[in-house]
Design a protein around this motif. Sequence first.
Motif, short mmCIF file in Angstrom:
data_model
loop_
_atom_site.label_atom_id
_atom_site.label_comp_id
_atom_site.label_asym_id
_atom_site.label_seq_id
_atom_site.Cartn_x
_atom_site.Cartn_y
_atom_site.Cartn_z
N ILE A 138 -4.17 -3.91 -7.01
CA ILE A 138 -4.34 -2.74 -7.88
C ILE A 138 -5.72 -2.77 -8.52
O ILE A 138 -6.43 -1.75 -8.56
CB ILE A 138 -3.24 -2.70 -8.96
CG1 ILE A 138 -1.86 -2.47 -8.31
CG2 ILE A 138 -3.53 -1.62 -10.00
CD1 ILE A 138 -0.70 -2.59 -9.26
N GLY A 139 -6.13 -3.95 -8.98
CA GLY A 139 -7.43 -4.07 -9.63
C GLY A 139 -8.58 -3.76 -8.70
O GLY A 139 -9.53 -3.05 -9.08
N TYR A 143 0.81 -1.21 0.00
CA TYR A 143 0.00 0.00 0.00
C TYR A 143 0.85 1.27 0.00
O TYR A 143 0.48 2.27 -0.61
CB TYR A 143 -0.99 -0.02 1.18
CG TYR A 143 -2.31 -0.64 0.78
CD1 TYR A 143 -3.48 0.11 0.76
CD2 TYR A 143 -2.37 -1.97 0.37
CE1 TYR A 143 -4.68 -0.45 0.37
CE2 TYR A 143 -3.56 -2.53 -0.02
CZ TYR A 143 -4.72 -1.79 -0.02
OH TYR A 143 -5.91 -2.35 -0.44
N ARG A 144 1.97 1.24 0.70
CA ARG A 144 2.81 2.43 0.72
C ARG A 144 3.32 2.77 -0.68
O ARG A 144 3.46 3.93 -1.06
CB ARG A 144 3.99 2.22 1.68
CG ARG A 144 4.88 3.46 1.83
CD ARG A 144 4.10 4.61 2.47
NE ARG A 144 4.90 5.83 2.58
CZ ARG A 144 4.95 6.78 1.66
NH1 ARG A 144 4.27 6.64 0.52
NH2 ARG A 144 5.67 7.87 1.84
N ARG A 145 3.61 1.75 -1.47
CA ARG A 145 4.13 1.96 -2.82
C ARG A 145 3.01 2.30 -3.81
O ARG A 145 3.20 3.15 -4.69
CB ARG A 145 4.87 0.71 -3.30
CG ARG A 145 5.43 0.83 -4.72
CD ARG A 145 5.94 -0.51 -5.23
NE ARG A 145 7.10 -0.95 -4.47
CZ ARG A 145 8.37 -0.72 -4.81
NH1 ARG A 145 8.62 -0.01 -5.90
NH2 ARG A 145 9.35 -1.18 -4.08
N TYR A 146 1.87 1.63 -3.69
CA TYR A 146 0.89 1.67 -4.77
C TYR A 146 -0.42 2.39 -4.47
O TYR A 146 -0.95 3.10 -5.33
CB TYR A 146 0.55 0.24 -5.21
CG TYR A 146 1.67 -0.49 -5.89
CD1 TYR A 146 2.12 -0.10 -7.14
CD2 TYR A 146 2.30 -1.57 -5.27
CE1 TYR A 146 3.15 -0.77 -7.78
CE2 TYR A 146 3.34 -2.25 -5.88
CZ TYR A 146 3.76 -1.85 -7.14
OH TYR A 146 4.79 -2.51 -7.76
N GLU A 173 -7.22 0.01 -15.96
CA GLU A 173 -6.12 -0.94 -15.84
C GLU A 173 -5.21 -0.88 -17.06
O GLU A 173 -3.97 -0.93 -16.94
CB GLU A 173 -6.68 -2.36 -15.67
CG GLU A 173 -7.33 -2.62 -14.33
CD GLU A 173 -8.01 -3.97 -14.27
OE1 GLU A 173 -8.36 -4.41 -13.16
OE2 GLU A 173 -8.22 -4.60 -15.34
N GLN A 174 -5.82 -0.79 -18.23
CA GLN A 174 -5.02 -0.78 -19.45
C GLN A 174 -4.18 0.49 -19.58
O GLN A 174 -3.15 0.49 -20.25
CB GLN A 174 -5.94 -0.94 -20.67
CG GLN A 174 -6.63 -2.29 -20.73
CD GLN A 174 -5.66 -3.46 -20.66
OE1 GLN A 174 -4.79 -3.62 -21.51
NE2 GLN A 174 -5.78 -4.28 -19.62
N GLY A 219 -4.99 -6.58 0.17
CA GLY A 219 -3.63 -6.56 -0.36
C GLY A 219 -2.58 -6.54 0.72
O GLY A 219 -2.03 -5.48 1.03
N ARG A 220 -2.29 -7.70 1.29
CA ARG A 220 -1.30 -7.78 2.37
C ARG A 220 -0.10 -8.61 1.95
O ARG A 220 -0.24 -9.60 1.22
CB ARG A 220 -1.95 -8.39 3.62
CG ARG A 220 -3.07 -7.53 4.16
CD ARG A 220 -3.80 -8.16 5.33
NE ARG A 220 -4.90 -7.29 5.76
CZ ARG A 220 -5.78 -7.61 6.70
NH1 ARG A 220 -5.70 -8.79 7.32
NH2 ARG A 220 -6.74 -6.76 7.02
#
Length: 764
Positions: free
Chosen positions: A407-408, A344-347, A446-447, A390-391
């Motif tokens: 991400i999705g 999460y910190r990155r994305y 996404e694309q 997302g872990r």
Amino acid sequence: MFLQAQIFNNPGSNHGNKFEQLGTLITDPNIFRTASGAPGAMYWQQKADYVIDVDIDDENQLLKGSETVTYFNNSPDPLSYLWLQLDDNEHADDAENKRFDESSLRARMSVEQLNKLVPAEKGYGVNIKKVVDAAGKELPYTINYTMMRIDLIMPLKPGSKFVFKIDWDLKINNRIEEGGRAGYEYFAKDANYLYTIAQWYPRMAVYSDFQGWQNKQFTGRGEFALVFGDYKVNITVPADHIVGSTGECQNYPNVLTAQQLARWRQSQVADEPIEIVTLEEARDAMTKKSKAKKTWIYEAKNVRDFAFVSSRRLIWDAMKVREGIENNQPMAMSYYGPEAYPLYRRYSTKVVAHTLKVYSKYTISYPYPVAISVEAANGMEYPMICFNYGRADEFGTYSEATKYGMIGVIIHEVGHNFFPMIVNSDERQWTWMDEGLNTFVQYLTEQEWEKDYPSRRGPAHKITDYMKLPKDQLEPIMTNSENIVQFGPNAYAKPATALNILRETVMGRTLFDFAFKEYAKRWAFKHPTPADFFRTMEDASAVDLDWFWRGWFFGTDAVDISLDNVVSYRMNFHPEKIQQQNKMEYEEDLNNISRQRNLAEHMEYLVDKDTSLLDFYNKWDRFEVTPKQKKEYDDFYSKLSNQEKEIVDGKIAFYELTFSNRGGLVMPIIVEWNYTDGTKEIDNVPAYIWRKNENQVQKVFAKRKDVKFIRIDPYRETADVDENNNTWPRQYQSSRFELFRQQQSARGESVGDNPMREAQIRQQ
């Protein structure tokens, strides 16, 4: 709105059905909703404003609330009662949804599986304490499962408002064990709770022009129909909790430390996400556990719902979205626990910002001041805030599937701010208007994230396994949420795929994008129905799409267009060529088995023995071109155009292709020509070719090159369920077993151990 089964105008015929207008399948236009798909001159909708005080008891996992509701009757109808939603009653011990599903026993069952079959008394559900009017006078009410009716002393007249108050409490459910969209998650390692609070207050049901009160019960699947309004919510929680919420916080100076407040102000101008609450601060709070309390004050304007997260184990980062959204620079923010920090910190916050930009491009500019992503091991959406997953593992690594899945889901849940939080469709009735439209724009987003992003839903060929299922396992997209068997494919993937096909194959990007954006603009902050969407897409594009809605949304047919036969024609008009052809046909006609055997036996023929029998015709060359024939041809040829000369010279070949509609769903026919010189060419035949014969059609194509083979739907853009009949000559696909042996794992899939962790071990 109740929809009839699909009606055929010409049953039993091979035409006159699939291309008829929708007619009785959708509601008639009226003064509230026009035939163009836009809101009518007399369109109206109700409004409900809330002032709420809520307190979270962290020791007993109890929520206590008190609300004042101001309800505005903008309808032309007097209302003698009001309906409210008590959605948390889905968790009640006697909840209907715990009783109406089938259950069965198997030979092997775990204790956990058997335990779920034993009725339990957990005490979940909304406990109404008091319902009074603005003067404090008690109001009679009736609770029916997840709905509550408040009976009014005097009818609420059109143009009037009514103020009432409700006090209640509820036991917060363990959503990891109980399931559901909201509740708490308990972390045994540090003995802390993560509260994701949603569907937590008595909420006004929708009263609309097309169905009156939407008081269909909430059973856990079909989501929500809600009223827009303004909110002021005072959230009281343990003093070391961090709260993220719908709306904007009004008292950060009172609830944040000086350092955190300084970081918040820094995030307003930073180009990268700034940690407002750091990992170290979250870990420190997880161990100290304050007993004091603080109140966070949030306000939100023109939203349809309100949700929040509260926990002492949250890192919080934020950045302003400074470009890409017209007339707005919202804050993109993320809240997450230590176990989600590597991802999460990155994305997360950058995914939030990216989503707002792309959705704004295809719909309307994001209008709210905030958009939040919360890591909560689930996926659910509310105005300005959503809960995602997302872990990383204990070593800080994660699989490729976890990364792209995270991400999705963030794109998807943040995207729900547009559908249905702004374009406010009724999710209880038509899940696809929420999930399907959102999944489609999720695919576009996404694309634009990455060239080879492994999207699961959107590309046409990914829906074929669902569409080829037996009919008893399928239902139309236009099916009520509770009645759908395969929810994901039907409500998410199939409508998203249909819209992508509309955009790429049927309408083209320019026409589609304009019409889709027009729909979002027309129905932003309003209550659209399917008819409004269907009509707007046609009205703004001048493309008749009734055949498409009939097939994709009201039916269960699949796409299976077969290339059954190919016949090649080439002009052979020159006298010499004609005579050569005649000679070949003449010789073929003579070349029967008896003649062959006579020649093999050296048969003696009478005319060879008695030459007096020979005359002119035994010596005449019947295939010689005469001067008369040559002159007639030269005169004819001299009058031809250049293209006609090409035809006569045989430089243009004509190919007659026969197609059959084996799946039942009419679609454009996309033909790829592969020539002997190695080049390719695409011809697109509109779906209207099927309008006079829905079962079989023929089409002639003129080509100047020699064709090696022909393929239909070469880019897999129509969702054809059987590609083995798409080529001529036939080119059969490998079996799934062979493909499994040949290929490596697909991108975005996690096969075996975590590759990132394996690489980490190798480096140690």
